[in-house]
Design an enzyme around this catalytic site. Sequence first.
Site, PDB file in Angstrom:
ATOM      1  N   ARG A   1      38.231  -7.524  17.191  1.00  0.00           N
ATOM      2  CA  ARG A   1      39.234  -6.660  17.793  1.00  0.00           C
ATOM      3  C   ARG A   1      38.813  -6.282  19.206  1.00  0.00           C
ATOM      4  NH1 ARG A   1      39.156  -2.115  13.282  1.00  0.00           N
ATOM      5  NH2 ARG A   1      36.952  -2.648  13.552  1.00  0.00           N
TER       6      ARG A   1
ATOM      7  N   LEU B   1      40.454 -10.923  20.206  1.00  0.00           N
ATOM      8  CA  LEU B   1      41.887 -11.195  20.100  1.00  0.00           C
ATOM      9  C   LEU B   1      42.552 -10.107  19.277  1.00  0.00           C
ATOM     10  CD1 LEU B   1      41.922 -15.039  19.268  1.00  0.00           C
ATOM     11  CD2 LEU B   1      42.367 -13.969  21.497  1.00  0.00           C
ATOM     12  N   ASP B   2      43.719  -9.660  19.735  1.00  0.00           N
ATOM     13  CA  ASP B   2      44.569  -8.755  18.972  1.00  0.00           C
ATOM     14  C   ASP B   2      45.647  -9.602  18.315  1.00  0.00           C
ATOM     15  OD1 ASP B   2      46.373  -6.942  17.958  1.00  0.00           O
ATOM     16  OD2 ASP B   2      46.395  -5.654  19.729  1.00  0.00           O
ATOM     17  N   LEU B   3      45.516  -9.835  17.022  1.00  0.00           N
ATOM     18  CA  LEU B   3      46.403 -10.777  16.335  1.00  0.00           C
ATOM     19  C   LEU B   3      47.825 -10.271  16.191  1.00  0.00           C
ATOM     20  CD1 LEU B   3      43.955 -12.099  13.591  1.00  0.00           C
ATOM     21  CD2 LEU B   3      44.471 -13.045  15.848  1.00  0.00           C
ATOM     22  N   LYS B   4      48.093  -9.046  16.627  1.00  0.00           N
ATOM     23  CA  LYS B   4      49.463  -8.529  16.636  1.00  0.00           C
ATOM     24  C   LYS B   4      50.165  -8.775  17.967  1.00  0.00           C
ATOM     25  CE  LYS B   4      48.467  -4.878  13.280  1.00  0.00           C
ATOM     26  NZ  LYS B   4      48.448  -3.405  13.022  1.00  0.00           N
TER      27      LYS B   4
ATOM     28  N   HIS C   1      32.979  -0.313  -2.496  1.00  0.00           N
ATOM     29  CA  HIS C   1      31.827  -0.884  -1.811  1.00  0.00           C
ATOM     30  C   HIS C   1      30.865  -1.448  -2.853  1.00  0.00           C
ATOM     31  CE1 HIS C   1      32.667  -0.092   2.339  1.00  0.00           C
ATOM     32  NE2 HIS C   1      32.863   1.203   2.133  1.00  0.00           N
ATOM     33  N   ASP C   2      29.741  -1.962  -2.361  1.00  0.00           N
ATOM     34  CA  ASP C   2      28.768  -2.651  -3.203  1.00  0.00           C
ATOM     35  C   ASP C   2      28.433  -1.867  -4.466  1.00  0.00           C
ATOM     36  OD1 ASP C   2      25.835  -3.559  -3.948  1.00  0.00           O
ATOM     37  OD2 ASP C   2      26.593  -5.092  -2.587  1.00  0.00           O
TER      38      ASP C   2
ATOM     39  N   ASN D   1      30.102   0.327  -6.060  1.00  0.00           N
ATOM     40  CA  ASN D   1      31.227   0.361  -7.001  1.00  0.00           C
ATOM     41  C   ASN D   1      31.344  -0.937  -7.791  1.00  0.00           C
ATOM     42  OD1 ASN D   1      32.650   1.733  -4.143  1.00  0.00           O
ATOM     43  ND2 ASN D   1      32.161   2.999  -5.911  1.00  0.00           N
ATOM     44  N   TYR D   2      31.117  -2.065  -7.131  1.00  0.00           N
ATOM     45  CA  TYR D   2      31.195  -3.358  -7.827  1.00  0.00           C
ATOM     46  C   TYR D   2      30.078  -3.460  -8.876  1.00  0.00           C
ATOM     47  CZ  TYR D   2      33.789  -4.208  -3.508  1.00  0.00           C
ATOM     48  OH  TYR D   2      34.652  -4.098  -2.446  1.00  0.00           O
TER      49      TYR D   2
ATOM     50  N   ASP E   1      27.451  -7.653  -2.288  1.00  0.00           N
ATOM     51  CA  ASP E   1      27.825  -8.231  -0.998  1.00  0.00           C
ATOM     52  C   ASP E   1      27.182  -9.599  -0.776  1.00  0.00           C
ATOM     53  OD1 ASP E   1      29.330  -6.025  -0.429  1.00  0.00           O
ATOM     54  OD2 ASP E   1      28.085  -5.281   1.197  1.00  0.00           O
TER      55      ASP E   1
END
Length: 380
Positions: free
Chosen positions: A38, A71-74, A138-139, A141-142, A168
Site C-alpha cells: 500500500r 500500488l493502490d489496487l482501488k 491470530h496464531d 487462536n488457531y 503461521d
Amino acid sequence: MMPPLEGIRVLDLSTLLPGPLCTLLLADAGAEVIKIERPGRGDEMRSYEPRFGGDSANFALLNRGKRSLALDLKQPDDRTAFLELVATADVLVEQFRPGVMQRLGLDPAALARVNPRLVYCSITGYGQHGPLAEVAAHDLNYLAQSGMLGLSAGADGTPPLPQALVADIGGGCYPAVMNILLALRQRDATGTGCHLDVAMADNLFTLMYWGLAEGQATGRWPRAGRGLVTGGTPRYQVYATRDGRHLAVAPLEDKFWHAFLQIIEAPQLEDPALDPQATRDAVAHAIAQRTADEWLQRFEGRDVCVALVATLEEAVTHPHFRARGLFDRRVRNADGAEIAALPLPIDARFRAGGTSASYPSLGEARPQEFADTPGAERFR
C-alpha cells in the site's frame, strides 16, 4: 547450478508473517518476488520494533532479496499496472480474509482470465469456506481451536503461551510453499494454473498425528499432563538443576533410559510405568542436586537424549550451529549495515544470489521496470 525457481515471477500481496515467509523461501530458491504494498504505509511489519535502519528488523529478515512496488489496487492506473504484472506472473500469494479479493475484482476466476497459467495461493486462518472462515483470529487462536494448545498445561492447568508461531509457519507458510511447488509442477504438465486454499488451522492437525492415532484407535484422547509426549511419562520431561537452569530429558527408548538412570545414580527407577509420578519426583530430586554444567559434564559423550534448555543467544552462538553455517548469510539495510539473515530450510545447492542481500524500501520499484523482462513476453 541454476537456482530451481529462476525465471519464476511471484507477486506477493501478503503482509506480516505467513505470506512474506512463504515468498522469502521462494526468493531464496531463485524466484523473482515483487512485493505489492500500500502506498504510504506498506506492510504493517515495517513499523514493528526493533528498528534496523528505516524499517523493522522483522521486516528486513522476512523480505530479503525482494522488490517493493507501491500500488493502490482501488485506483484505475495502479490497477491496470497490477493486471499487466499478473499477465507476466507465475504465482500470486495473498492472505486477505475470504471475499476481499473478490470485492476488488481480483479473485482467482478474474485473474485466471488475465493469465490462465497463474498459481493463485490464498493463505487464511480457517480457509475460504466453512463456519469459521470469516472469523478474525491470530496464531494463538488457531492453536486453541485445533486442540493443540490444550495439549500443554502449566502448574495451574493453564496452557503456556507458545514461543513459536506454529500456525503461521507450520500451518501457513510451509504448506503454502509445498503446494505452490506442486501446482507449478502440475502446470508444467497441463499448462493451467489453479487456486490454492491454505488454511492454517487445518494444517495443525498434521502436527498432532500421534494424538489423532491414539484418540481414534483407542477412544482415549490425549490430555495435557498425560500421554507419551505431553507430560505423562518421566522419560519426556523438563527438570530443574541446582543453579536454576533446566535440562530437557527425553530418553524414551529403554537403552537410553537405563543409561540415564545409571548416570543420575537412580537405577531403582527402571520401570516408571509402576508409578509415573513417584518416578518423576525422584528424577526431579536427583537432577536438583547438581548444577547444569555438572550434569552436562556427566552426560558428555553418552547416548541419553539430554540437552540443556538454552537461551536463544546461547543457541545462536553454539559451535554446532555455527559449524552448520546457519547464520553465515546476511541482510543489509540502506545504510549498508548488516545482520544475520533468517536461516531457511533450503539446501545450499538450491539457493540464489550471494551471501549478502538487501531488503526493499517501500515503493523502490516502478511498474515499467518489469515490463521488458523475458517473462513478460510469455503472455503477449
